[in-house]
Scaffold this motif. Structure first.
Motif, PDB file in Angstrom:
ATOM      1  N   GLU A   1       3.503  -6.925 -21.579  1.00  0.00           N
ATOM      2  CA  GLU A   1       4.733  -7.692 -21.366  1.00  0.00           C
ATOM      3  C   GLU A   1       5.194  -7.560 -19.918  1.00  0.00           C
ATOM      4  OE1 GLU A   1       6.213  -9.702 -23.630  1.00  0.00           O
ATOM      5  OE2 GLU A   1       4.528  -9.197 -24.936  1.00  0.00           O
ATOM      6  N   GLU A   2       5.630  -8.673 -19.323  1.00  0.00           N
ATOM      7  CA  GLU A   2       6.145  -8.621 -17.959  1.00  0.00           C
ATOM      8  C   GLU A   2       7.493  -7.904 -17.947  1.00  0.00           C
ATOM      9  OE1 GLU A   2       7.620 -11.507 -14.320  1.00  0.00           O
ATOM     10  OE2 GLU A   2       6.138 -12.308 -15.728  1.00  0.00           O
ATOM     11  N   ILE A   3       7.576  -6.851 -17.143  1.00  0.00           N
ATOM     12  CA  ILE A   3       8.796  -6.056 -17.023  1.00  0.00           C
ATOM     13  C   ILE A   3       9.502  -6.350 -15.707  1.00  0.00           C
ATOM     14  CG2 ILE A   3       9.706  -3.693 -16.944  1.00  0.00           C
ATOM     15  CD1 ILE A   3       8.514  -4.555 -19.694  1.00  0.00           C
ATOM     16  N   ALA A   4       8.719  -6.583 -14.650  1.00  0.00           N
ATOM     17  CA  ALA A   4       9.291  -6.838 -13.330  1.00  0.00           C
ATOM     18  C   ALA A   4       8.335  -7.709 -12.528  1.00  0.00           C
ATOM     19  CB  ALA A   4       9.544  -5.518 -12.605  1.00  0.00           C
ATOM     20  N   ARG A   5       8.883  -8.241 -11.428  1.00  0.00           N
ATOM     21  CA  ARG A   5       8.109  -9.109 -10.545  1.00  0.00           C
ATOM     22  C   ARG A   5       8.647  -8.931  -9.130  1.00  0.00           C
ATOM     23  NH1 ARG A   5       6.285 -15.170 -11.415  1.00  0.00           N
ATOM     24  NH2 ARG A   5       5.888 -14.302 -13.463  1.00  0.00           N
ATOM     25  N   CYS A   6       7.743  -8.860  -8.166  1.00  0.00           N
ATOM     26  CA  CYS A   6       8.119  -8.831  -6.746  1.00  0.00           C
ATOM     27  C   CYS A   6       7.426 -10.000  -6.066  1.00  0.00           C
ATOM     28  CB  CYS A   6       7.676  -7.543  -6.073  1.00  0.00           C
ATOM     29  SG  CYS A   6       8.678  -6.122  -6.433  1.00  0.00           S
ATOM     30  N   VAL A   7       8.223 -10.838  -5.426  1.00  0.00           N
ATOM     31  CA  VAL A   7       7.688 -11.985  -4.711  1.00  0.00           C
ATOM     32  C   VAL A   7       7.954 -11.766  -3.222  1.00  0.00           C
ATOM     33  CG1 VAL A   7       7.807 -14.479  -4.412  1.00  0.00           C
ATOM     34  CG2 VAL A   7       8.134 -13.477  -6.681  1.00  0.00           C
ATOM     35  N   ARG A   8       6.899 -11.785  -2.439  1.00  0.00           N
ATOM     36  CA  ARG A   8       6.978 -11.559  -0.998  1.00  0.00           C
ATOM     37  C   ARG A   8       7.860 -10.341  -0.688  1.00  0.00           C
ATOM     38  NH1 ARG A   8       7.115 -17.638   1.668  1.00  0.00           N
ATOM     39  NH2 ARG A   8       4.979 -18.112   1.087  1.00  0.00           N
ATOM     40  N   PRO A   9       7.434  -9.167  -1.158  1.00  0.00           N
ATOM     41  CA  PRO A   9       8.265  -7.978  -0.970  1.00  0.00           C
ATOM     42  C   PRO A   9       8.521  -7.692   0.510  1.00  0.00           C
ATOM     43  CG  PRO A   9       6.065  -7.366  -1.681  1.00  0.00           C
ATOM     44  CD  PRO A   9       6.151  -8.852  -1.779  1.00  0.00           C
ATOM     45  N   GLU A  10       9.788  -7.430   0.815  1.00  0.00           N
ATOM     46  CA  GLU A  10      10.179  -7.152   2.194  1.00  0.00           C
ATOM     47  C   GLU A  10      10.249  -5.662   2.493  1.00  0.00           C
ATOM     48  OE1 GLU A  10      13.627  -9.354   3.298  1.00  0.00           O
ATOM     49  OE2 GLU A  10      12.786 -11.243   2.603  1.00  0.00           O
ATOM     50  N   SER A  11      10.084  -4.839   1.454  1.00  0.00           N
ATOM     51  CA  SER A  11      10.105  -3.395   1.663  1.00  0.00           C
ATOM     52  C   SER A  11       9.222  -2.719   0.622  1.00  0.00           C
ATOM     53  CB  SER A  11      11.530  -2.852   1.555  1.00  0.00           C
ATOM     54  OG  SER A  11      11.973  -2.921   0.215  1.00  0.00           O
ATOM     55  N   ALA A  12       8.757  -1.526   0.961  1.00  0.00           N
ATOM     56  CA  ALA A  12       8.006  -0.733  -0.006  1.00  0.00           C
ATOM     57  C   ALA A  12       8.921  -0.319  -1.144  1.00  0.00           C
ATOM     58  CB  ALA A  12       7.390   0.486   0.674  1.00  0.00           C
ATOM     59  N   GLU A  13      10.203  -0.129  -0.839  1.00  0.00           N
ATOM     60  CA  GLU A  13      11.155   0.328  -1.850  1.00  0.00           C
ATOM     61  C   GLU A  13      11.282  -0.671  -3.002  1.00  0.00           C
ATOM     62  OE1 GLU A  13      13.321   2.894  -3.863  1.00  0.00           O
ATOM     63  OE2 GLU A  13      12.303   3.355  -1.992  1.00  0.00           O
ATOM     64  N   SER A  14      11.283  -1.962  -2.710  1.00  0.00           N
ATOM     65  CA  SER A  14      11.406  -2.957  -3.784  1.00  0.00           C
ATOM     66  C   SER A  14      10.201  -2.900  -4.721  1.00  0.00           C
ATOM     67  CB  SER A  14      11.597  -4.368  -3.220  1.00  0.00           C
ATOM     68  OG  SER A  14      10.468  -4.765  -2.466  1.00  0.00           O
ATOM     69  N   VAL A  15       9.027  -2.652  -4.159  1.00  0.00           N
ATOM     70  CA  VAL A  15       7.817  -2.529  -4.976  1.00  0.00           C
ATOM     71  C   VAL A  15       7.870  -1.225  -5.779  1.00  0.00           C
ATOM     72  CG1 VAL A  15       5.293  -2.422  -4.950  1.00  0.00           C
ATOM     73  CG2 VAL A  15       6.491  -3.910  -3.333  1.00  0.00           C
ATOM     74  N   LYS A  16       8.321  -0.149  -5.148  1.00  0.00           N
ATOM     75  CA  LYS A  16       8.444   1.140  -5.840  1.00  0.00           C
ATOM     76  C   LYS A  16       9.409   1.040  -7.020  1.00  0.00           C
ATOM     77  CE  LYS A  16       7.518   4.126  -1.868  1.00  0.00           C
ATOM     78  NZ  LYS A  16       8.107   5.113  -0.938  1.00  0.00           N
TER      79      LYS A  16
ATOM     80  N   ASP B   1       0.832  -1.208   0.000  1.00  0.00           N
ATOM     81  CA  ASP B   1       0.000   0.000   0.000  1.00  0.00           C
ATOM     82  C   ASP B   1       0.865   1.255   0.000  1.00  0.00           C
ATOM     83  OD1 ASP B   1      -2.275  -1.560  -0.030  1.00  0.00           O
ATOM     84  OD2 ASP B   1      -2.713  -1.303   2.112  1.00  0.00           O
ATOM     85  N   GLU B   2       1.939   1.263   0.788  1.00  0.00           N
ATOM     86  CA  GLU B   2       2.842   2.415   0.822  1.00  0.00           C
ATOM     87  C   GLU B   2       3.461   2.658  -0.552  1.00  0.00           C
ATOM     88  OE1 GLU B   2       7.171   3.650   2.657  1.00  0.00           O
ATOM     89  OE2 GLU B   2       5.962   2.228   3.801  1.00  0.00           O
ATOM     90  N   ALA B   3       3.871   1.591  -1.214  1.00  0.00           N
ATOM     91  CA  ALA B   3       4.511   1.712  -2.530  1.00  0.00           C
ATOM     92  C   ALA B   3       3.554   2.283  -3.574  1.00  0.00           C
ATOM     93  CB  ALA B   3       5.037   0.355  -2.992  1.00  0.00           C
ATOM     94  N   PHE B   4       2.272   1.987  -3.445  1.00  0.00           N
ATOM     95  CA  PHE B   4       1.289   2.430  -4.432  1.00  0.00           C
ATOM     96  C   PHE B   4       0.662   3.784  -4.110  1.00  0.00           C
ATOM     97  CE2 PHE B   4       1.440  -2.026  -5.690  1.00  0.00           C
ATOM     98  CZ  PHE B   4       1.482  -1.891  -7.065  1.00  0.00           C
TER      99      PHE B   4
END
Length: 108
Positions: free
Chosen positions: A83-98, A42-45
């Motif tokens: 097209e898939e550009i990126a993927r986050c699996v079990r993100p541990e931080s908002a920064e990785s999602v951002k 939620d923070e990342a979005f």
């Protein structure tokens, strides 16, 4: 953005035909990993309210999750023009999602 996971999943071909940035999030409302990651996601979005974001309840026999080879929840798939550009699996931080989000938002 949708706040709850839905079992009404879009068709894979419809996703491929969707122009612009799209995020497909796979998980389940009862999943402890999904619940723990929710504040980070939620923070990342924040500030991305106009972004197309599907939250799909995944599980046994769910074809869209299998098509994307989802094995762990939550998994976020970042698409640009289908097209898939990126993927986050079990993100541990908002920064990785951002960081993944920036790849589809600034690329378009």
């Amino acid at each position: 953005m949708m706040s709850d996971y839905t079992t009404d999943e879009p068709d894979r071909e419809a996703l491929r035909a969707t122009p612009g940035p799209v995020v497909v999030e796979f998980g389940a409302p009862w999943c402890p990993w999904c619940q723990a990651a929710r504040p980070r996601i939620d923070e990342a979005f924040e500030g991305s309210e106009g972004l197309t974001h599907f939250k799909i309840e995944d599980g046994k026999g769910r074809p869209l999750g299998r098509a994307f080879r989802v094995k762990l929840w939550p998994t976020l798939i970042f698409l640009l023009d289908g097209e898939e550009i990126a993927r986050c699996v079990r993100p541990e931080s908002a920064e990785s999602v951002k960081q993944a989000l920036a790849k589809i938002v600034t690329s378009g």
